[in-house]
Design a protein around this motif. Structure first.
Motif, PDB file in Angstrom:
ATOM      1  N   UNK A  32       0.861  -1.181   0.000  1.00  0.00           N
ATOM      2  CA  UNK A  32       0.000   0.000   0.000  1.00  0.00           C
ATOM      3  C   UNK A  32       0.901   1.236   0.000  1.00  0.00           C
ATOM      4  N   UNK A  33       0.751   2.030  -1.027  1.00  0.00           N
ATOM      5  CA  UNK A  33       1.601   3.218  -1.186  1.00  0.00           C
ATOM      6  C   UNK A  33       1.469   4.114   0.054  1.00  0.00           C
ATOM      7  N   UNK A  34       2.611   4.523   0.583  1.00  0.00           N
ATOM      8  CA  UNK A  34       2.642   5.435   1.724  1.00  0.00           C
ATOM      9  C   UNK A  34       2.657   4.755   3.074  1.00  0.00           C
ATOM     10  N   UNK A  35       2.350   3.465   3.147  1.00  0.00           N
ATOM     11  CA  UNK A  35       2.296   2.779   4.436  1.00  0.00           C
ATOM     12  C   UNK A  35       3.573   2.015   4.765  1.00  0.00           C
ATOM     13  N   UNK A  36       4.590   2.123   3.907  1.00  0.00           N
ATOM     14  CA  UNK A  36       5.835   1.398   4.153  1.00  0.00           C
ATOM     15  C   UNK A  36       7.044   2.326   4.204  1.00  0.00           C
ATOM     16  N   UNK A  37       6.804   3.622   4.319  1.00  0.00           N
ATOM     17  CA  UNK A  37       7.893   4.599   4.314  1.00  0.00           C
ATOM     18  C   UNK A  37       8.720   4.492   5.595  1.00  0.00           C
ATOM     19  N   UNK A  38       8.077   4.270   6.709  1.00  0.00           N
ATOM     20  CA  UNK A  38       8.765   4.216   8.002  1.00  0.00           C
ATOM     21  C   UNK A  38       9.283   2.814   8.282  1.00  0.00           C
ATOM     22  N   UNK A  39      10.369   2.729   9.075  1.00  0.00           N
ATOM     23  CA  UNK A  39      10.859   1.442   9.543  1.00  0.00           C
ATOM     24  C   UNK A  39       9.762   0.742  10.337  1.00  0.00           C
TER      25      UNK A  39
END
Length: 142
Positions: A57-64
């Motif tokens: 899901x775009x945007x939900x994997x940016x953070x560790x």
């Protein structure tokens, strides 16, 4: 430069989408992949022996992400990406027919210098999905 240890291949390929369930309709319903994992951040699909397609899901994997086993580094992609499914040369016509029957328009068809062919379509988020038949690369001849 020292020689690298051998690799066993590519285990995972990923794309990023706006709507995981809409993407599931394409990757499961049209392409026929079995979903192995479903979550709010990603779906994982069996793409062949030892191969996995990760649909994030775009945007939900940016953070560790912290897990019991360690930290998964954040990652993301902007805009459309590309990957290819390997198909047999005698499956080009069946794939053309199947995609048409599913209402999926061919974006392009390419005949490669080595003689292989590729069919290109867009997934619902504009990612470029290729169905490639050999011979194409020096390591993809059958």
């Amino acid at each position: 430069m020292p020689v690298a240890p051998p690799l066993g291949g590519i285990l995972e390929t990923s794309v990023y989408v706006e709507d995981l369930e809409r993407a599931h309709g394409f990757y499961s319903g049209v392409v026929g992949l079995k979903r192995m994992v479903a979550g709010e951040r990603l779906s994982a699909y069996d793409a062949g022996p030892g191969e996995t397609l990760l649909v994030f899901a775009r945007g939900l994997t940016v953070e560790d992400v912290e897990t019991e086993g360690g930290t998964v580094p954040g990652h993301h992609s902007e805009g459309p990406s590309h990957f290819a499914f390997r198909i047999a040369a005698d499956q080009l016509d069946p794939w053309r027919a199947h995609l048409a029957a599913c209402g999926i328009a061919l974006r392009s068809e390419v005949v490669w210098p080595a003689g292989g062919r590729s069919l290109y379509v867009d997934d619902p988020d504009g990612n470029v999905v290729e169905f490639a038949a050999p011979p194409l690369w020096p390591n993809f001849t059958e």
